[in-house]
Write an enzyme that holds these catalytic residues in place. Structure first.
Site, mmCIF file in Angstrom:
data_model
loop_
_atom_site.group_PDB
_atom_site.id
_atom_site.type_symbol
_atom_site.label_atom_id
_atom_site.label_comp_id
_atom_site.label_asym_id
_atom_site.label_seq_id
_atom_site.Cartn_x
_atom_site.Cartn_y
_atom_site.Cartn_z
ATOM 1 N N GLY A 50 -6.965 14.984 -19.252
ATOM 2 C CA GLY A 50 -6.176 13.826 -18.464
ATOM 3 C C GLY A 50 -4.893 13.428 -19.188
ATOM 4 O O GLY A 50 -3.721 13.639 -18.792
ATOM 5 N N GLN A 84 -3.869 -1.598 9.307
ATOM 6 C CA GLN A 84 -4.017 -3.001 9.751
ATOM 7 C C GLN A 84 -3.504 -3.492 11.483
ATOM 8 O O GLN A 84 -3.968 -3.102 11.888
ATOM 9 C CB GLN A 84 -4.128 -4.216 8.543
ATOM 10 C CG GLN A 84 -4.627 -5.325 9.033
ATOM 11 C CD GLN A 84 -6.728 -5.118 9.126
ATOM 12 O OE1 GLN A 84 -6.679 -3.976 8.720
ATOM 13 N NE2 GLN A 84 -6.570 -6.006 9.194
ATOM 14 N N GLY A 120 -7.972 -0.311 15.166
ATOM 15 C CA GLY A 120 -9.035 1.079 15.157
ATOM 16 C C GLY A 120 -7.556 2.338 15.320
ATOM 17 O O GLY A 120 -8.230 3.372 15.289
ATOM 18 N N GLU A 137 0.120 12.813 -11.568
ATOM 19 C CA GLU A 137 1.396 13.483 -12.779
ATOM 20 C C GLU A 137 1.564 11.596 -13.489
ATOM 21 O O GLU A 137 2.454 11.236 -13.279
ATOM 22 C CB GLU A 137 2.697 13.318 -11.751
ATOM 23 C CG GLU A 137 3.307 14.740 -11.177
ATOM 24 C CD GLU A 137 4.322 14.996 -10.421
ATOM 25 O OE1 GLU A 137 5.020 14.716 -11.246
ATOM 26 O OE2 GLU A 137 4.323 16.011 -9.473
#
Length: 382
Positions: A131, A336, A340, A363
């Site tokens: 990777g 934030q 909710g 990437e």
């Protein structure tokens, strides 16, 4: 930073802005629920030329420079990131290799169909053991007559389930390390090549990645992309070229989040007044705006350098790092600010928060970008 765009780019930018607002955004929840991009959206994208952004006009594309492409990516970033990724992976790492390093025969064979979206492109480098360390590739390519025989596998390949043309990195000479890697153009119908299972992801619904398998896959010798042994260099060029574009997509998403946060802060009433009146909310918004302004300046600076043919290894890594880190910070503050509502999936903030996380990984991870920056600094100071 003042960005000078041609009238043609401005018209395309406005067209994309309208397309995003009136067509893609209303389909965003459908994309989330069905995990697929509606065909009507893809067809409209093809008609607008969005699949041919990077491809020269002589091969049927729009042939716009990196600054213009970033202006379009920024607009696309303001909507569902899964849809944006399908376009971006094709016009970026999926096709830029053939545009930049392909010979004339390869360009004429593949680019016209890729420009119209008839054929989709994908970039295949990552493997289970390769990777971040791209030099640890296990996929091999052995020449036999006028063909190369590929064996191995790839994973996490964006657009793999819908792609027709793959830029594949494979080892042609194990004794030479990075200089023994070669890049190939592989068609989905080549004998011995097949796409594996679709990988289930945290986000980017509608944009699918999958494993690739090469089992004595026969690739014509004329499908070498560039020179034999130049595959690793090709991969670095392809990735560096696309990093300003990825930053522009992140920039668009950040601007969209700030817009939604400003609207919510003025409309949400707590303790008898809009939450915008709370100093902490003002500070969050100010920090978001500052991050966005810095990202915008650097994105278009690097894009301009690319258009001028300048070396941008360090700057491309910087803008990719900045873009992904800024996007994650902005998305976190957006959750934030919304409270909710920001955590509920029927509202878009939650989707952007999930989609932002992959930008620090794909990437080239944030850590790898820092390694690249440090390596370039060392060269400069020596």
């Amino acid at each position: 930073m003042s960005v000078q765009l041609s009238e043609d780019i401005k018209l395309l930018q406005q067209g994309v802005r309208d397309f995003v607002e009136y067509e893609v955004e209303p389909a965003a929840m459908e994309i989330e629920e069905k995990d697929e991009i509606p065909q009507r959206i893809l067809d409209m994208s093809k008609e607008m030329g969005l699949f041919g952004l990077s491809i020269p006009e002589e091969y049927g594309g729009l042939g716009i420079g990196m600054v213009g492409k970033c202006a379009i990516y920024e607009e696309l970033g303001k909507t569902h990131n899964g849809f944006t990724t399908v376009i971006g992976a094709h016009t970026g790492i999926g096709s830029v290799g053939i545009v930049e390093m392909g010979n004339e025969a390869q360009k004429r064979k593949y680019l016209p169909a890729m420009a119209t979206g008839e054929k989709i492109g994908a970039f295949a480098l990552t493997e289970p053991s390769a990777g971040s360390n791209a030099t640890n590739l296990k996929t091999t390519a052995v020449k036999k007559g006028n063909k190369y025989i590929l064996n191995g596998s790839k994973h996490y390949i964006t657009n793999a389930p819908i792609a027709d043309v793959f830029t594949v990195m494979a080892v042609t000479d194990p004794s030479k390390g990075a200089k023994g890697i070669t890049s190939f153009i592989v068609e989905k119908d080549f004998p011995g090549f097949h796409v594996g299972k679709i990988e289930k992801k945290m986000g980017l619904r509608g944009s699918h990645s999958a494993e690739l398998f090469f089992e004595d896959c026969e690739v014509p010798a004329e499908n070498i992309l560039g020179e034999e042994g130049q595959g690793y260099v090709n991969a670095l060029k392809i990735l560096a070229n696309g990093r300003a574009g990825l930053a522009a997509r992140n920039l668009g998403s950040c601007k969209k989040l700030l817009d939604m946060c400003m609207k919510h802060a003025e409309e949400r009433i707590q303790f008898g007044k809009p939450i915008f009146e709370q100093q902490i909310i003002q500070h969050y918004l100010a920090e978001m705006a500052l991050d966005i302004e810095v990202l915008s300046c650097m994105t278009y600076k690097v894009a301009g350098m690319v258009d001028q043919g300048m070396k941008v290894i360090k700057e491309a890594a910087m803008v990719k790092l900045l873009g992904s880190e800024v996007y994650n910070r902005v998305a976190d503050k957006a959750v934030q600010i919304h409270g909710g509502i920001g955590y509920i999936s029927e509202f878009p903030i939650e989707r952007y928060y999930r989609d932002a996380r992959i930008t620090k990984i794909y990437e080239g991870t944030s850590e790898i970008q820092k390694n690249i920056i440090a390596a370039q600094l060392r060269r400069e100071y020596r």
